[in-house]
Design a protein around this motif. Structure first.
Motif, mmCIF file in Angstrom:
data_model
loop_
_atom_site.group_PDB
_atom_site.id
_atom_site.type_symbol
_atom_site.label_atom_id
_atom_site.label_comp_id
_atom_site.label_asym_id
_atom_site.label_seq_id
_atom_site.Cartn_x
_atom_site.Cartn_y
_atom_site.Cartn_z
ATOM 1 N N MET A 229 0.449 -19.228 2.321
ATOM 2 C CA MET A 229 0.030 -19.371 3.670
ATOM 3 C C MET A 229 -1.317 -18.987 4.053
ATOM 4 S SD MET A 229 3.450 -18.099 5.459
ATOM 5 C CE MET A 229 3.156 -16.442 4.738
ATOM 6 N N GLY A 230 -2.313 -18.649 2.971
ATOM 7 C CA GLY A 230 -3.517 -18.315 3.069
ATOM 8 C C GLY A 230 -3.632 -16.938 3.954
ATOM 9 N N GLU A 231 -2.830 -16.187 3.855
ATOM 10 C CA GLU A 231 -2.943 -14.736 4.377
ATOM 11 C C GLU A 231 -3.370 -13.698 3.327
ATOM 12 O OE1 GLU A 231 -0.843 -15.792 7.652
ATOM 13 O OE2 GLU A 231 -0.900 -13.697 7.428
ATOM 14 N N ASP A 232 -4.004 -12.692 3.857
ATOM 15 C CA ASP A 232 -4.570 -11.721 3.070
ATOM 16 C C ASP A 232 -3.405 -10.875 2.580
ATOM 17 O OD1 ASP A 232 -6.650 -8.841 3.634
ATOM 18 O OD2 ASP A 232 -5.645 -9.338 1.894
ATOM 19 N N CYS A 233 -3.161 -10.499 1.090
ATOM 20 C CA CYS A 233 -1.954 -10.014 0.767
ATOM 21 C C CYS A 233 -2.221 -8.501 0.466
ATOM 22 C CB CYS A 233 -1.422 -10.646 -0.498
ATOM 23 S SG CYS A 233 -2.637 -10.613 -2.116
ATOM 24 N N GLU A 234 -3.418 -8.313 0.372
ATOM 25 C CA GLU A 234 -3.715 -6.827 0.429
ATOM 26 C C GLU A 234 -3.003 -5.714 0.993
ATOM 27 O OE1 GLU A 234 -8.140 -7.633 -1.877
ATOM 28 O OE2 GLU A 234 -7.437 -5.677 -1.143
ATOM 29 N N PRO A 235 -3.086 -5.881 2.493
ATOM 30 C CA PRO A 235 -2.211 -5.010 3.319
ATOM 31 C C PRO A 235 -0.584 -4.776 2.799
ATOM 32 C CG PRO A 235 -3.513 -6.220 4.632
ATOM 33 C CD PRO A 235 -3.721 -7.063 3.416
ATOM 34 N N PHE A 236 -0.230 -6.001 2.265
ATOM 35 C CA PHE A 236 1.158 -5.767 2.025
ATOM 36 C C PHE A 236 1.386 -5.292 0.516
ATOM 37 C CE2 PHE A 236 5.286 -7.165 1.363
ATOM 38 C CZ PHE A 236 5.807 -7.473 0.183
ATOM 39 N N LEU A 237 0.223 -5.390 -0.155
ATOM 40 C CA LEU A 237 0.225 -4.818 -1.505
ATOM 41 C C LEU A 237 0.060 -3.137 -1.454
ATOM 42 C CD1 LEU A 237 -2.010 -7.065 -3.590
ATOM 43 C CD2 LEU A 237 0.320 -6.604 -4.163
ATOM 44 N N HIS A 238 -0.679 -2.767 -0.384
ATOM 45 C CA HIS A 238 -0.802 -1.376 -0.020
ATOM 46 C C HIS A 238 0.451 -0.752 0.242
ATOM 47 C CE1 HIS A 238 -5.251 -0.723 -0.812
ATOM 48 N NE2 HIS A 238 -5.437 -1.826 -0.117
ATOM 49 N N ARG A 239 1.231 -1.664 1.119
ATOM 50 C CA ARG A 239 2.393 -1.003 1.660
ATOM 51 C C ARG A 239 3.365 -0.801 0.274
ATOM 52 N NH1 ARG A 239 3.028 -4.509 5.379
ATOM 53 N NH2 ARG A 239 4.773 -5.595 4.788
ATOM 54 N N LEU A 240 3.605 -2.054 -0.512
ATOM 55 C CA LEU A 240 4.385 -1.784 -1.686
ATOM 56 C C LEU A 240 3.990 -0.686 -2.354
ATOM 57 C CD1 LEU A 240 4.694 -5.537 -3.026
ATOM 58 C CD2 LEU A 240 6.025 -4.233 -1.649
ATOM 59 N N ASN A 241 2.690 -0.399 -2.601
ATOM 60 C CA ASN A 241 2.495 0.801 -3.316
ATOM 61 C C ASN A 241 3.079 2.093 -2.851
ATOM 62 O OD1 ASN A 241 0.811 2.127 -5.788
ATOM 63 N ND2 ASN A 241 -0.459 2.734 -3.818
ATOM 64 N N ARG A 242 2.785 2.159 -1.615
ATOM 65 C CA ARG A 242 3.425 3.624 -0.880
ATOM 66 C C ARG A 242 5.010 3.700 -1.366
ATOM 67 N NH1 ARG A 242 -0.506 2.055 2.782
ATOM 68 N NH2 ARG A 242 1.015 0.838 4.321
ATOM 69 N N GLU A 243 5.561 2.289 -1.267
ATOM 70 C CA GLU A 243 6.895 2.269 -1.173
ATOM 71 C C GLU A 243 7.545 2.697 -2.631
ATOM 72 O OE1 GLU A 243 7.419 -0.993 2.263
ATOM 73 O OE2 GLU A 243 8.896 -1.123 0.427
ATOM 74 N N TYR A 244 6.608 1.984 -3.752
ATOM 75 C CA TYR A 244 7.144 2.233 -5.122
ATOM 76 C C TYR A 244 6.825 3.582 -5.494
ATOM 77 C CZ TYR A 244 6.907 -2.996 -5.635
ATOM 78 O OH TYR A 244 7.488 -4.460 -5.596
ATOM 79 N N ILE A 245 5.793 4.229 -5.009
ATOM 80 C CA ILE A 245 5.571 5.593 -5.494
ATOM 81 C C ILE A 245 6.583 6.471 -4.906
ATOM 82 C CG2 ILE A 245 4.114 7.762 -4.804
ATOM 83 C CD1 ILE A 245 1.689 5.767 -4.762
ATOM 84 N N ARG A 246 7.075 6.144 -3.483
ATOM 85 C CA ARG A 246 8.237 7.039 -3.245
ATOM 86 C C ARG A 246 9.631 6.652 -3.794
ATOM 87 N NH1 ARG A 246 11.731 5.191 0.021
ATOM 88 N NH2 ARG A 246 10.868 3.320 0.552
ATOM 89 N N MET A 247 9.696 5.549 -4.368
ATOM 90 C CA MET A 247 10.710 5.167 -5.144
ATOM 91 C C MET A 247 10.887 5.565 -6.654
ATOM 92 S SD MET A 247 11.337 1.145 -3.771
ATOM 93 C CE MET A 247 12.778 0.825 -4.671
ATOM 94 N N ASN A 248 9.637 5.929 -7.150
ATOM 95 C CA ASN A 248 9.127 6.233 -8.475
ATOM 96 C C ASN A 248 9.640 4.859 -9.372
ATOM 97 O OD1 ASN A 248 8.444 7.718 -10.756
ATOM 98 N ND2 ASN A 248 10.642 7.912 -11.527
ATOM 99 N N LEU A 249 9.089 3.856 -8.671
ATOM 100 C CA LEU A 249 9.110 2.527 -9.204
ATOM 101 C C LEU A 249 7.789 2.159 -9.889
ATOM 102 C CD1 LEU A 249 10.941 -0.203 -9.550
ATOM 103 C CD2 LEU A 249 10.022 -0.858 -7.497
ATOM 104 N N THR A 250 8.015 1.464 -10.971
ATOM 105 C CA THR A 250 6.709 1.032 -11.652
ATOM 106 C C THR A 250 7.148 -0.429 -12.389
ATOM 107 O OG1 THR A 250 4.848 1.574 -13.133
ATOM 108 C CG2 THR A 250 7.046 2.007 -14.000
ATOM 109 N N MET A 251 5.952 -0.968 -12.860
ATOM 110 C CA MET A 251 5.946 -2.298 -13.569
ATOM 111 C C MET A 251 5.101 -2.393 -14.673
ATOM 112 S SD MET A 251 4.952 -4.903 -10.348
ATOM 113 C CE MET A 251 3.105 -4.336 -9.729
ATOM 114 N N GLY A 252 5.214 -1.407 -15.662
ATOM 115 C CA GLY A 252 4.260 -1.161 -16.748
ATOM 116 C C GLY A 252 4.157 -2.455 -17.642
ATOM 117 N N GLY A 253 5.357 -3.116 -17.777
ATOM 118 C CA GLY A 253 5.248 -4.308 -18.663
ATOM 119 C C GLY A 253 4.744 -5.496 -18.074
ATOM 120 N N VAL A 254 4.736 -5.422 -16.491
ATOM 121 C CA VAL A 254 3.945 -6.597 -15.900
ATOM 122 C C VAL A 254 2.399 -6.455 -16.085
ATOM 123 C CG1 VAL A 254 3.430 -7.393 -13.536
ATOM 124 C CG2 VAL A 254 5.844 -7.170 -13.987
#
Ligand SMILES: Nc1ncnc2c1ncn2[C@@H]1O[C@H](COP(=O)(O)OP(=O)(O)OP(=O)(O)O)[C@@H](O)[C@H]1O
Length: 298
Positions: A229-254
């Motif tokens: 959609m031509g949107e800036d995805c970085e704010p969403f990525l920052h939000r995901l980072n905070r949520e993944y840290i809270r969940m202890n979620l990672t994606m090392g293989g990615v």
């Protein structure tokens, strides 16, 4: 082996080191070590990962020398195991365990690639992986536990199938996004998003089970939608980072597959901003279509 083949493989080794550095420095990367924070990895830091990259560079240099000396694959596998142990001993944790394995396998496969086409290269990777795991047997690891528990493929199925996440997903996603948006960082996030949707990541399963994998796939689709959609995805990525840290979620293989995909894009001469040089992987039509394999084959 002729000297041009040796210099090609040394160039590929350099691209493998550059690729894992590009992965580390891509920021923001939800749940992973980047320039902002250590994500969900309290045992890792930017400095530790940078030291780990030096270990990988030394490892690949040893592999190049072993290949040029005509040593057999069992010798290269032993060098890899020793490097993995050194990485753990020096840094106290698995900083780049997956990438160390993937980069070694790709380098050895490129050396033995029978012809300069991608399909042969992929078949060589799969054949070497089969040989490696047949000789290695089962190891009790987080990945092995997840493969048993969830029937996950993990890194083993990825290499046994000739790196589909790299050739069929990540590289095409990067090139398509670069063609549309003309911006390498947007193309990088498009590549990350596609890998989030396609990598069967045992580090994710180990941390958060199949719920974690579904969450990462869903978020990968959302990132892809924002970019489309031509949107800036970085704010969403920052939000995901905070949520993944809270969940202890990672994606090392990615992350490992992202680094390997950067390497392949570099080796095909597809990354903007890098000095023109003879890429070891030929591109057929000059439009970033890396359909040719390793041209350095003897
Ligand atoms: N930028 C990065 N940040 C974090 N992990 C990365 C990064 N790049 C690659 N990785 C990969 O992810 C792996 C770390 O994942 P993880 O920590 O879940 O594995 P583990 O050490 O087996 O599990 P745990 O830390 O939960 O005991 C590394 O070994 C590496 O292969």
């Amino acid at each position: 082996m002729n000297s041009s083949h040796t210099s090609d493989i040394e160039l590929l080794a350099m691209f493998l080191v550059k690729g894992v550095a590009m992965e580390l420095y891509l920021t923001p990367k939800p749940g992973l070590v980047d320039l902002n924070d250590c994500g969900s990895h309290h045992d890792l830091s930017l400095a530790t990962m940078e030291r780990s990259i030096h270990i990988i560079a030394d490892y690949l240099d040893q592999l190049c020398r072993s290949l040029a000396a005509g040593e057999e694959f069992a010798r290269q596998a032993a060098i890899g195991r020793r490097a993995e142990q050194a990485m753990l001993a020096d840094l106290g944790t698995n900083t780049h365990k997956g990438y160390l394995f993937l980069s070694g396998l790709l380098l050895v496969a490129a050396w033995h690639a029978p012809s300069a086409d991608e399909q042969s290269f992929r078949e060589r990777i799969a054949a070497l992986a089969g040989e490696f795991f047949a000789a290695r047997g089962e190891q009790v690891t987080h990945g092995q536990q997840q493969r048993a528990l969830h029937g996950a493929g993990g890194i083993v199925r990825e290499v046994m199938n000739g790196l589909p996440a790299l050739f069929d997903e990540a590289v095409p996603a990067y090139l398509a996004a670069l063609e549309i948006h003309g911006h390498p960082k947007i193309a990088s996030f498009a590549m990350l998003a596609r890998l989030m949707q396609t990598v069967d990541d045992t580090t994710t399963l180990h941390r958060c089970g199949s719920m974690g994998l579904s969450r990462i796939r869903r978020d990968g689709r959302q990132i892809e939608r924002l970019i489309a959609m031509g949107e800036d995805c970085e704010p969403f990525l920052h939000r995901l980072n905070r949520e993944y840290i809270r969940m202890n979620l990672t994606m090392g293989g990615v992350a490992d597959m992202l680094g390997l995909s950067y390497c392949y894009l570099l080796a095909c001469g597809c990354l903007l901003g890098f000095p023109e040089r003879h890429p070891p992987f030929e591109r057929k039509n000059g439009h970033g279509n890396p359909s040719e394999g390793f041209s350095g084959a003897a």
